[in-house]
Motif scaffolding. Structure first.
Motif, PDB file in Angstrom:
ATOM      1  N   TRP A  35      -2.217  -1.909  19.333  1.00 25.80           N
ATOM      2  CA  TRP A  35      -3.705  -1.423  19.462  1.00 25.80           C
ATOM      3  C   TRP A  35      -3.505   0.176  19.708  1.00 25.80           C
ATOM      4  O   TRP A  35      -4.685   0.592  19.141  1.00 25.80           O
ATOM      5  N   GLU A  36      -2.964   0.448  20.655  1.00 24.59           N
ATOM      6  CA  GLU A  36      -3.155   1.861  20.958  1.00 24.59           C
ATOM      7  C   GLU A  36      -2.777   2.733  20.060  1.00 24.59           C
ATOM      8  O   GLU A  36      -3.376   3.946  19.906  1.00 24.59           O
ATOM      9  N   ALA A  37      -1.706   2.793  19.249  1.00 26.39           N
ATOM     10  CA  ALA A  37      -1.448   3.470  18.225  1.00 26.39           C
ATOM     11  C   ALA A  37      -2.405   3.636  17.132  1.00 26.39           C
ATOM     12  O   ALA A  37      -2.572   4.857  16.202  1.00 26.39           O
ATOM     13  N   ARG A  38      -3.290   2.611  16.887  1.00 25.17           N
ATOM     14  CA  ARG A  38      -4.322   2.514  16.160  1.00 25.17           C
ATOM     15  C   ARG A  38      -5.582   3.418  16.327  1.00 25.17           C
ATOM     16  O   ARG A  38      -6.608   3.543  15.496  1.00 25.17           O
ATOM     17  N   PHE A  39      -5.895   3.640  17.728  1.00 26.57           N
ATOM     18  CA  PHE A  39      -7.041   4.364  18.031  1.00 26.57           C
ATOM     19  C   PHE A  39      -6.800   5.906  17.911  1.00 26.57           C
ATOM     20  O   PHE A  39      -5.752   6.405  18.065  1.00 26.57           O
ATOM     21  N   PRO A  40      -7.805   6.498  17.110  1.00 24.53           N
ATOM     22  CA  PRO A  40      -7.338   8.123  16.614  1.00 24.53           C
ATOM     23  C   PRO A  40      -7.421   8.845  18.276  1.00 24.53           C
ATOM     24  O   PRO A  40      -7.786   8.238  19.201  1.00 24.53           O
ATOM     25  N   PRO A  41      -6.672  10.009  18.240  1.00 26.95           N
ATOM     26  CA  PRO A  41      -6.779  10.841  19.430  1.00 26.95           C
ATOM     27  C   PRO A  41      -8.143  10.986  20.148  1.00 26.95           C
ATOM     28  O   PRO A  41      -9.146  10.975  19.452  1.00 26.95           O
ATOM     29  N   LYS A  42      -8.215  10.820  21.571  1.00 31.70           N
ATOM     30  CA  LYS A  42      -9.289  10.863  22.104  1.00 31.70           C
ATOM     31  C   LYS A  42     -10.450  10.069  22.147  1.00 31.70           C
ATOM     32  O   LYS A  42     -11.702   9.907  22.620  1.00 31.70           O
ATOM     33  N   GLN A  43      -9.940   9.000  21.156  1.00 34.46           N
ATOM     34  CA  GLN A  43     -11.171   7.718  21.158  1.00 34.46           C
ATOM     35  C   GLN A  43     -10.770   6.637  22.218  1.00 34.46           C
ATOM     36  O   GLN A  43      -9.410   6.278  22.691  1.00 34.46           O
ATOM     37  N   LYS A  44     -11.726   6.260  22.909  1.00 35.84           N
ATOM     38  CA  LYS A  44     -11.419   5.224  23.939  1.00 35.84           C
ATOM     39  C   LYS A  44     -10.780   3.788  23.345  1.00 35.84           C
ATOM     40  O   LYS A  44     -10.822   3.683  22.153  1.00 35.84           O
ATOM     41  N   THR A  45      -9.882   3.338  24.049  1.00 37.81           N
ATOM     42  CA  THR A  45      -9.155   2.182  23.523  1.00 37.81           C
ATOM     43  C   THR A  45      -9.775   0.942  23.883  1.00 37.81           C
ATOM     44  O   THR A  45     -10.616   0.917  24.601  1.00 37.81           O
ATOM     45  N   LEU A  46      -8.875  -0.260  23.702  1.00 39.29           N
ATOM     46  CA  LEU A  46      -9.488  -1.505  24.042  1.00 39.29           C
ATOM     47  C   LEU A  46      -9.010  -1.827  25.461  1.00 39.29           C
ATOM     48  O   LEU A  46      -9.373  -3.022  25.919  1.00 39.29           O
ATOM     49  N   ARG A  47      -8.681  -1.090  26.232  1.00 38.54           N
ATOM     50  CA  ARG A  47      -8.025  -1.277  27.685  1.00 38.54           C
ATOM     51  C   ARG A  47      -9.517  -1.243  28.352  1.00 38.54           C
ATOM     52  O   ARG A  47     -10.264  -0.564  28.352  1.00 38.54           O
ATOM     53  N   GLY A  48      -9.374  -2.481  29.238  1.00 36.02           N
ATOM     54  CA  GLY A  48     -10.434  -2.616  29.825  1.00 36.02           C
ATOM     55  C   GLY A  48     -11.732  -3.361  29.180  1.00 36.02           C
ATOM     56  O   GLY A  48     -12.787  -3.524  29.650  1.00 36.02           O
ATOM     57  N   ARG A  49     -11.566  -3.482  27.936  1.00 34.08           N
ATOM     58  CA  ARG A  49     -12.564  -4.189  27.159  1.00 34.08           C
ATOM     59  C   ARG A  49     -12.224  -5.629  26.621  1.00 34.08           C
ATOM     60  O   ARG A  49     -11.026  -5.961  26.505  1.00 34.08           O
ATOM     61  N   THR A  50     -13.254  -6.419  26.500  1.00 30.99           N
ATOM     62  CA  THR A  50     -13.043  -7.703  26.093  1.00 30.99           C
ATOM     63  C   THR A  50     -13.244  -7.819  24.641  1.00 30.99           C
ATOM     64  O   THR A  50     -14.322  -7.524  24.023  1.00 30.99           O
ATOM     65  N   ILE A  51     -12.364  -8.743  24.110  1.00 27.09           N
ATOM     66  CA  ILE A  51     -12.443  -9.014  22.735  1.00 27.09           C
ATOM     67  C   ILE A  51     -13.328 -10.438  22.552  1.00 27.09           C
ATOM     68  O   ILE A  51     -12.783 -11.368  23.113  1.00 27.09           O
ATOM     69  N   GLN A  52     -14.407 -10.326  21.684  1.00 32.84           N
ATOM     70  CA  GLN A  52     -15.359 -11.478  21.816  1.00 32.84           C
ATOM     71  C   GLN A  52     -15.356 -12.230  20.572  1.00 32.84           C
ATOM     72  O   GLN A  52     -15.186 -13.497  20.542  1.00 32.84           O
ATOM     73  N   LYS A  53     -15.241 -11.662  19.467  1.00 31.60           N
ATOM     74  CA  LYS A  53     -14.850 -12.172  18.281  1.00 31.60           C
ATOM     75  C   LYS A  53     -13.966 -11.580  17.298  1.00 31.60           C
ATOM     76  O   LYS A  53     -13.958 -10.291  17.526  1.00 31.60           O
ATOM     77  N   VAL A  54     -13.273 -12.234  16.450  1.00 29.98           N
ATOM     78  CA  VAL A  54     -12.202 -11.544  15.441  1.00 29.98           C
ATOM     79  C   VAL A  54     -12.324 -12.252  14.088  1.00 29.98           C
ATOM     80  O   VAL A  54     -12.588 -13.429  14.037  1.00 29.98           O
ATOM     81  N   VAL A  55     -12.315 -11.457  13.356  1.00 30.98           N
ATOM     82  CA  VAL A  55     -12.311 -12.130  11.741  1.00 30.98           C
ATOM     83  C   VAL A  55     -11.460 -11.085  10.933  1.00 30.98           C
ATOM     84  O   VAL A  55     -11.279  -9.806  11.046  1.00 30.98           O
ATOM     85  N   ILE A  56     -10.822 -11.645   9.965  1.00 24.41           N
ATOM     86  CA  ILE A  56      -9.956 -10.957   9.118  1.00 24.41           C
ATOM     87  C   ILE A  56     -10.129 -11.233   7.557  1.00 24.41           C
ATOM     88  O   ILE A  56     -10.319 -12.560   7.342  1.00 24.41           O
ATOM     89  N   SER A  57      -9.953 -10.352   6.607  1.00 21.85           N
ATOM     90  CA  SER A  57     -10.078 -10.870   5.287  1.00 21.85           C
ATOM     91  C   SER A  57      -9.681  -9.529   4.340  1.00 21.85           C
ATOM     92  O   SER A  57      -9.941  -8.448   4.815  1.00 21.85           O
ATOM     93  N   ASN A  58      -9.031  -9.677   3.437  1.00 17.08           N
ATOM     94  CA  ASN A  58      -8.475  -8.656   2.304  1.00 17.08           C
ATOM     95  C   ASN A  58      -7.916  -7.619   3.104  1.00 17.08           C
ATOM     96  O   ASN A  58      -8.151  -6.436   2.886  1.00 17.08           O
ATOM     97  N   SER A  59      -6.973  -7.760   4.247  1.00 20.90           N
ATOM     98  CA  SER A  59      -6.187  -6.733   5.154  1.00 20.90           C
ATOM     99  C   SER A  59      -7.297  -5.952   5.667  1.00 20.90           C
ATOM    100  O   SER A  59      -6.838  -4.870   6.038  1.00 20.90           O
ATOM    101  N   THR A  60      -8.443  -6.683   6.004  1.00 22.21           N
ATOM    102  CA  THR A  60      -9.400  -5.892   7.032  1.00 22.21           C
ATOM    103  C   THR A  60      -9.554  -6.618   8.179  1.00 22.21           C
ATOM    104  O   THR A  60     -10.236  -7.768   7.988  1.00 22.21           O
ATOM    105  N   LEU A  61      -9.378  -6.160   9.572  1.00 21.17           N
ATOM    106  CA  LEU A  61      -9.413  -6.569  10.486  1.00 21.17           C
ATOM    107  C   LEU A  61     -10.937  -6.100  11.279  1.00 21.17           C
ATOM    108  O   LEU A  61     -11.077  -4.815  11.443  1.00 21.17           O
TER     109      LEU A  61
END
Length: 300
Positions: A35-61
């Protein structure tokens, strides 16, 4: 129910006699997503946030996180963006539905609001015609494109099933109620596919009088409800509207009621088959998982 059970078992026995194709690819591969590597510089990350729903299709998350934000990643590249939903702070994402092309995202909210988000858009569009909470969506995998969803089915918490089609701007090119259950049961899962009746009859060793034609097209629709848990199954019609209208001419839609009670009945189709797109289906219920061959429904 005994008649349906007998049909499923008979079709299962017929398929056992057919040689299965040899497949050498891996059935399952699990990798940890950094996760951390996928956030752009200075972008807030998933730390401290709750994942509510996830869906994936055609290599898109796509992830719905608390704070009503939508995170989108291209898993085969570095494309990332975050979209804020224009909703009240006390609202929350309950459902995410991403079409097979990964261009069209439907977002169902706890309040009953529904938003549409195109893969190239940064502002969601609110869809105002749907009555009740959006509970299930069935896209046509052979029809969606970047420009349009083409016709798909959407089920709601009030027992309504809509036929819809959206363009890339979120404009509702088609919107019509195709069925309303007599009791307000939530339609928590839905699936449909089109097939050629002539090709299907040939595949089942049943005589056919000619080759496939446009008028030969039929629709198979399965959908499940919760409380009570029911699996509805209809077949026929050259369009999604006619398959429902023809079925209701004979009274209540055919269904199989299953024991137990749970929050959501989940329906899945195994997408390998011919002429049907799916070979088998599975339905998760409180009593366990029921499964069977899709062809048993198409022959009804």
């Amino acid at each position: 129910m005994e008649g349906l059970y007998d049909e499923l078992r008979a079709e299962e026995r017929r398929q056992i006699t057919r040689p299965a194709p040899v497949r050498n690819e891996r059935l399952l591969s699990i990798e940890k997503l950094d996760w951390e590597a996928r956030f752009p510089p200075k972008q807030k990350t998933l730390r401290g946030r709750t994942i509510q729903k996830v869906v994936i299709s055609n290599s898109t998350l796509v992830i719905a996180a608390n704070g009503n934000s939508i995170l989108r990643w291209k898993l085969n590249g570095k494309d990332f963006d975050e979209v804020e939903l224009p909703c009240k702070a006390d609202d929350a994402v309950e459902q995410l539905f991403l079409d097979p092309s990964a261009n069209h995202l439907l977002i169902g909210m706890k309040s009953g609001d529904v938003y549409y988000l195109h893969s190239k858009a940064t502002k969601p569009k609110k869809l105002s015609k749907i009555q009740g909470n959006l509970e299930s969506v069935a896209f046509d995998p052979n029809a969606t494109s970047e420009a349009s969803t083409k016709s798909f089915l959407a089920g709601t918490s009030t027992g309504a099933i809509y036929e819809m089609s959206l363009d890339a701007s979120g404009k509702e090119k088609v919107f019509q109620l195709v069925h309303q259950l007599d009791s307000p049961m939530a339609v928590t899962a839905i699936h449909f596919e089109t097939f050629s009746d002539a090709e299907f009859r040939l595949s089942q060793n049943v005589g056919s009088t000619g080759s496939a034609a446009t008028s030969d097209q039929r629709h198979l629709v399965l959908f499940a409800t919760t409380s009570p848990t029911r699996l509805y199954h209809i077949v026929g019609g050259a369009s999604l509207q006619t398959v429902f209208s023809e079925a209701t001419e004979h009274g209540e839609l055919p269904f199989t009621e299953l024991p137990g009670d749970l929050q959501r009945a989940e329906l899945r189709a195994y997408p390998i088959g011919s002429p049907l797109k799916s070979k088998s289906f599975a339905l998760m219920t409180a009593a366990g998982i029921y499964y069977g061959p899709m062809a048993a429904f198409a022959s009804r």
